[in-house]
Design an enzyme around this catalytic site. Sequence first.
Site, mmCIF file in Angstrom:
data_model
loop_
_atom_site.group_PDB
_atom_site.id
_atom_site.type_symbol
_atom_site.label_atom_id
_atom_site.label_comp_id
_atom_site.label_asym_id
_atom_site.label_seq_id
_atom_site.Cartn_x
_atom_site.Cartn_y
_atom_site.Cartn_z
ATOM 1 C CB THR A 51 -0.939 0.100 1.246
ATOM 2 O OG1 THR A 51 -2.090 -1.016 1.219
ATOM 3 C CG2 THR A 51 -1.470 1.283 1.448
ATOM 4 C CB SER A 93 2.650 -8.268 1.266
ATOM 5 O OG SER A 93 1.266 -8.187 1.865
ATOM 6 C CB THR A 127 0.343 -3.710 6.167
ATOM 7 O OG1 THR A 127 -0.634 -3.807 5.639
ATOM 8 C CG2 THR A 127 1.255 -2.294 6.307
ATOM 9 C CG ASP A 128 -2.625 -7.374 3.339
ATOM 10 O OD1 ASP A 128 -2.863 -6.673 4.525
ATOM 11 O OD2 ASP A 128 -3.159 -7.404 2.231
#
Length: 363
Positions: A51, A93, A127-128
């Site tokens: 993101t 990710s 971030t996932d």
Amino acid sequence: MPLNLQSAPRNSMRAIAAMCALLGAAKLPAQNPAAAAAGKPQVHIVATGGTIASTNYYSANVGKIGVDALLAAVPALASIASVTGQQFSNVASGSITQDMWLRLSRGISDTLRARPELSGVVVTHGTDTIEETAYFLDLTVADPRPVIVTGAMRPSDGIGTDGPANLYNSVRVAGEPSARGRGTMLLLNDEIFAGRDVTKMNTVRPDAFGAPYRGALGIADPEHIVWHRSATRQPVFDIAGVRELPRVDIAYVYAGADGAAIDAFVVAGAKGIVVAGVGRGGTSPGIGAAMRRAMEKGVVVVIGSRTGSGSVPVGTGASRDGKGPAAVGSGDLPVQKARVLLTLALLRSTNPRDVASVFAAHQ
Ligand code: DAS
């Protein structure tokens, strides 16, 4: 196309730049001469996507922002460090693979070896799955200089985007002498977490990350980097000669769950399976039976918890009578972290007793 930093000649950023130009895969912004001359720390930034590199809310357009634009969006970086940038990949990710972990880790180690003047490295990442990459790097990059993994919960053009502040603070920590010897850390929302402990706990908020069992390592306050704990580190896994990581899957326990997923993972070639158990590592009868079937076939099974906090005793990896294998408890590692550790532990041994020793050592 991802860049393999490992193949870069040592002690020659010019050669790396030339190679990048040839590959057309990465750009190295010129070092900031003023910052370098002023004795500011030198920090290398490796961009992987997420993101932080997207436009339009919630990563519908991931991969739009290259590392040059990422750095240009934070002009204040020039006042705190001399930075170089590397485009490793530009993906969400969920697309990060085990093969990319290997290349990213080796590339960072090679860069640190080739550039003794570097204070540290920052990795930008979606971030996932950032917590998995952070733990993999923590377990495999031996250099004592800090690796800071960061990202953003809001895209680059979102109102109140957090990417620039996260990048700025990550560069601060990467340039901080007191960050040495702490391994790979994650920084978001001013908070610094151990790569081992951190987990994503909210889908959208800038304070999405926490370490519910062990707490944060420190905080990037406006004036100082504050550490809540002293530096400790386990010895790392040597992945220098590793071409491929073993397949390890995760199965989830829920009321009445049968063992179909575990049986399917075994058929697909899993060498290890992590079970997200209920409570303190409980299962259903169907999952328990499938775990035994898998272990009889030589698959190493680790049992963790789906609760999100707390621990499951590691045990010995042997059944009570000592004759057969038993599931290894994950300790306080969340199942996705237990998967990373099991993947690396299986490079050393497929004996559950040895795997139990590795898990015990990493508590
Ligand atoms: N786009 C998602 C990812 O790449 C989410 C994010 O980065 O925040 O993980």
